[in-house]
Scaffold this motif. Structure first.
Motif, PDB file in Angstrom:
ATOM      1  N   LEU A   1       0.828  -1.200   0.000  1.00  0.00           N
ATOM      2  CA  LEU A   1       0.000   0.000   0.000  1.00  0.00           C
ATOM      3  C   LEU A   1       0.864   1.252   0.000  1.00  0.00           C
ATOM      4  CD1 LEU A   1      -2.750   1.384   0.153  1.00  0.00           C
ATOM      5  CD2 LEU A   1      -2.643   1.146   2.650  1.00  0.00           C
ATOM      6  N   LEU A   2       1.929   1.226   0.782  1.00  0.00           N
ATOM      7  CA  LEU A   2       2.845   2.368   0.808  1.00  0.00           C
ATOM      8  C   LEU A   2       3.452   2.595  -0.574  1.00  0.00           C
ATOM      9  CD1 LEU A   2       4.432   4.547   2.324  1.00  0.00           C
ATOM     10  CD2 LEU A   2       6.110   2.794   2.944  1.00  0.00           C
ATOM     11  N   GLY A   3       3.843   1.497  -1.230  1.00  0.00           N
ATOM     12  CA  GLY A   3       4.400   1.622  -2.570  1.00  0.00           C
ATOM     13  C   GLY A   3       3.407   2.197  -3.556  1.00  0.00           C
ATOM     14  N   VAL A   4       2.148   1.758  -3.453  1.00  0.00           N
ATOM     15  CA  VAL A   4       1.110   2.261  -4.349  1.00  0.00           C
ATOM     16  C   VAL A   4       0.876   3.756  -4.119  1.00  0.00           C
ATOM     17  CG1 VAL A   4      -1.340   2.131  -4.927  1.00  0.00           C
ATOM     18  CG2 VAL A   4      -0.023   0.027  -4.633  1.00  0.00           C
ATOM     19  N   VAL A   5       0.867   4.164  -2.853  1.00  0.00           N
ATOM     20  CA  VAL A   5       0.670   5.576  -2.527  1.00  0.00           C
ATOM     21  C   VAL A   5       1.805   6.426  -3.098  1.00  0.00           C
ATOM     22  CG1 VAL A   5       0.615   7.261  -0.643  1.00  0.00           C
ATOM     23  CG2 VAL A   5      -0.730   5.157  -0.476  1.00  0.00           C
ATOM     24  N   LEU A   6       3.038   5.951  -2.916  1.00  0.00           N
ATOM     25  CA  LEU A   6       4.185   6.694  -3.459  1.00  0.00           C
ATOM     26  C   LEU A   6       4.119   6.765  -4.981  1.00  0.00           C
ATOM     27  CD1 LEU A   6       7.071   5.336  -1.184  1.00  0.00           C
ATOM     28  CD2 LEU A   6       5.943   7.554  -1.053  1.00  0.00           C
ATOM     29  N   TYR A   7       3.686   5.684  -5.591  1.00  0.00           N
ATOM     30  CA  TYR A   7       3.540   5.672  -7.046  1.00  0.00           C
ATOM     31  C   TYR A   7       2.480   6.677  -7.481  1.00  0.00           C
ATOM     32  CZ  TYR A   7       2.187   3.953 -11.671  1.00  0.00           C
ATOM     33  OH  TYR A   7       1.872   3.857 -12.995  1.00  0.00           O
ATOM     34  N   ALA A   8       1.355   6.696  -6.763  1.00  0.00           N
ATOM     35  CA  ALA A   8       0.287   7.646  -7.093  1.00  0.00           C
ATOM     36  C   ALA A   8       0.762   9.090  -6.929  1.00  0.00           C
ATOM     37  CB  ALA A   8      -0.935   7.391  -6.213  1.00  0.00           C
ATOM     38  N   LEU A   9       1.557   9.327  -5.885  1.00  0.00           N
ATOM     39  CA  LEU A   9       2.086  10.672  -5.680  1.00  0.00           C
ATOM     40  C   LEU A   9       3.031  11.066  -6.809  1.00  0.00           C
ATOM     41  CD1 LEU A   9       2.787  10.665  -1.830  1.00  0.00           C
ATOM     42  CD2 LEU A   9       0.988  11.905  -3.036  1.00  0.00           C
ATOM     43  N   SER A  10       3.829  10.105  -7.281  1.00  0.00           N
ATOM     44  CA  SER A  10       4.745  10.411  -8.385  1.00  0.00           C
ATOM     45  C   SER A  10       3.975  10.733  -9.658  1.00  0.00           C
ATOM     46  CB  SER A  10       5.697   9.236  -8.620  1.00  0.00           C
ATOM     47  OG  SER A  10       5.019   8.118  -9.166  1.00  0.00           O
ATOM     48  N   ILE A  11       2.868  10.021  -9.885  1.00  0.00           N
ATOM     49  CA  ILE A  11       2.039  10.317 -11.058  1.00  0.00           C
ATOM     50  C   ILE A  11       1.423  11.707 -10.943  1.00  0.00           C
ATOM     51  CG2 ILE A  11      -0.084   9.683 -12.267  1.00  0.00           C
ATOM     52  CD1 ILE A  11       0.519   6.792 -11.698  1.00  0.00           C
ATOM     53  N   ALA A  12       0.941  12.028  -9.735  1.00  0.00           N
ATOM     54  CA  ALA A  12       0.340  13.344  -9.516  1.00  0.00           C
ATOM     55  C   ALA A  12       1.364  14.456  -9.727  1.00  0.00           C
ATOM     56  CB  ALA A  12      -0.258  13.420  -8.119  1.00  0.00           C
ATOM     57  N   ARG A  13       2.589  14.223  -9.234  1.00  0.00           N
ATOM     58  CA  ARG A  13       3.641  15.226  -9.406  1.00  0.00           C
ATOM     59  C   ARG A  13       3.989  15.399 -10.881  1.00  0.00           C
ATOM     60  NH1 ARG A  13       7.403  18.454  -6.430  1.00  0.00           N
ATOM     61  NH2 ARG A  13       8.553  19.508  -8.072  1.00  0.00           N
ATOM     62  N   ALA A  14       4.081  14.281 -11.593  1.00  0.00           N
ATOM     63  CA  ALA A  14       4.395  14.367 -13.021  1.00  0.00           C
ATOM     64  C   ALA A  14       3.304  15.115 -13.774  1.00  0.00           C
ATOM     65  CB  ALA A  14       4.579  12.963 -13.593  1.00  0.00           C
TER      66      ALA A  14
END
Length: 344
Positions: free
Chosen positions: A81-94
């Motif tokens: 879940l932590l990995g998914v959240v970080l991935y989602a944040l990276s997509i949002a930042r991009a």
């Protein structure tokens, strides 16, 4: 003898596996997102393993000295879940970066075209809802300085008042961001326009009246005389009427000292926005910060070999309105950008 009924939990896990796989394949089918497909397959495999090879989690539990399987599963699920959240944040930042780049690109394309050239000083003024002061700031600028024509350029950064209209009526070149990009984002737009016009020197100043135009001559002098490529104003060498409280003054001193240690410099005011830069050298600087841009500019200038000089200037209190600087995020933002700019 009737076959045993399926375990409801296994059924639920298999349904979840199918749903995850469907999401991944749908993302690939619609947008050809290979990374999302790979993530979906990995997640689905992990969920399916709970049904078909639950003993694998016992091996993990043994390695971690955890006896209960559900604790192991919970731990692994939390990590995923932590990995998914970080991935989602990276997509949002991009996505945010793409929107910011598009916004700046549109603003640059719509900028008025004029005769610039090697004998022009562009004064880039980022402004957000500064209609009460921007006219006075622009009007106070001289028509020329040290033999260079002065061209004020106001970047109205998502303003919702009359900032753009008042700046234009006062004689400035004006471009508008439809979405607020922060001071750093507005400066990047201004720098790009100045570079397109082959500005010899680019000066940055605030739109709130804190940077007196009377200091402009002294600010560009070291560049004109080929003694420096990057000139910073310092309120602590000059006169500080900015009205900053003890906490902010202490913070500025601390972060200035940090930059001095990291970059082997000897400056006194790392957050001062009144600066002059040799125009062509702006192309050498890697600028990514949208908010706390002053430390990034100093660090990039130092890393790229620009000759730095600091001069005393007067900094006035705001003429009208409230400061746009964040209060709680001030220290966090400066720390982040100093570390990031130093390491990259």
């Amino acid at each position: 003898m009737s076959p045993p009924s399926p375990d409801p939990l296994d059924v639920a896990l298999l349904a979840l596996t199918v749903a995850i796989l469907y999401w991944g394949f749908d993302r690939y089918r619609r947008r050809f997102e290979r990374r999302d497909l790979a993530i979906a397959i990995a997640l689905a495999s992990g969920v399916a393993s709970l049904v078909f090879v639950p003993e694998a989690f016992d091996l993990v539990g043994t390695a971690l000295e955890i006896e209960r399987r559900y604790v192991v599963v919970s731990l692994l699920a939390t990590l995923v879940l932590l990995g998914v959240v970080l991935y989602a944040l990276s997509i949002a930042r991009a996505a945010r970066d793409e929107v910011a780049a598009l916004t700046r690109s549109l603003s640059v394309d719509r900028a008025p075209r004029m005769d610039g050239g090697a004998e022009t000083v562009f004064v880039v003024i980022p402004a957000y809802n500064e209609s009460d002061t921007i006219g006075t700031v622009v009007s106070s600028l001289p028509e020329s300085v040290r033999g260079y024509d002065v061209q004020p350029l106001v970047v109205s950064d998502g303003s919702t008042d009359g900032t753009a209209a008042r700046a234009a009526s006062s004689g400035a070149m004006v471009v508008e961001h439809p979405i607020n990009q922060g001071q750093g984002g507005a400066l990047k737009t201004g720098f790009e326009i100045a570079l397109e016009h082959e500005a010899a020197i680019v000066v940055t100043a605030d739109g709130d009246g804190q940077h007196p135009s009377s200091e402009l001559d002294r600010l560009v002098e070291p560049i004109v005389e080929d003694e420096a490529d990057y000139v910073m104003g310092s309120r602590y060498l000059g006169v500080d009427r900015s009205g900053n409280g003890v906490v902010r003054r202490t913070g500025i001193r601390f972060f200035t000292g940090l930059i001095n240690v990291l970059m082997v410099t000897d400056i006194t005011d790392c957050t001062n926005g009144y600066r002059a830069i040799r125009g062509p050298m702006l192309e050498e600087l890697t600028l990514t910060e949208e908010r706390f841009n002053a430390p990034e500019l100093i660090i990039e200038a130092r890393k790229n070999g620009l000759r730095l000089e600091e001069i005393p200037v007067e900094i006035e209190d705001r003429k009208d309105g409230d400061s746009k600087k964040p209060k709680l995020g001030f220290a966090i933002g400066l720390t982040r950008i100093i570390v990031v700019a130093w390491l990259r």
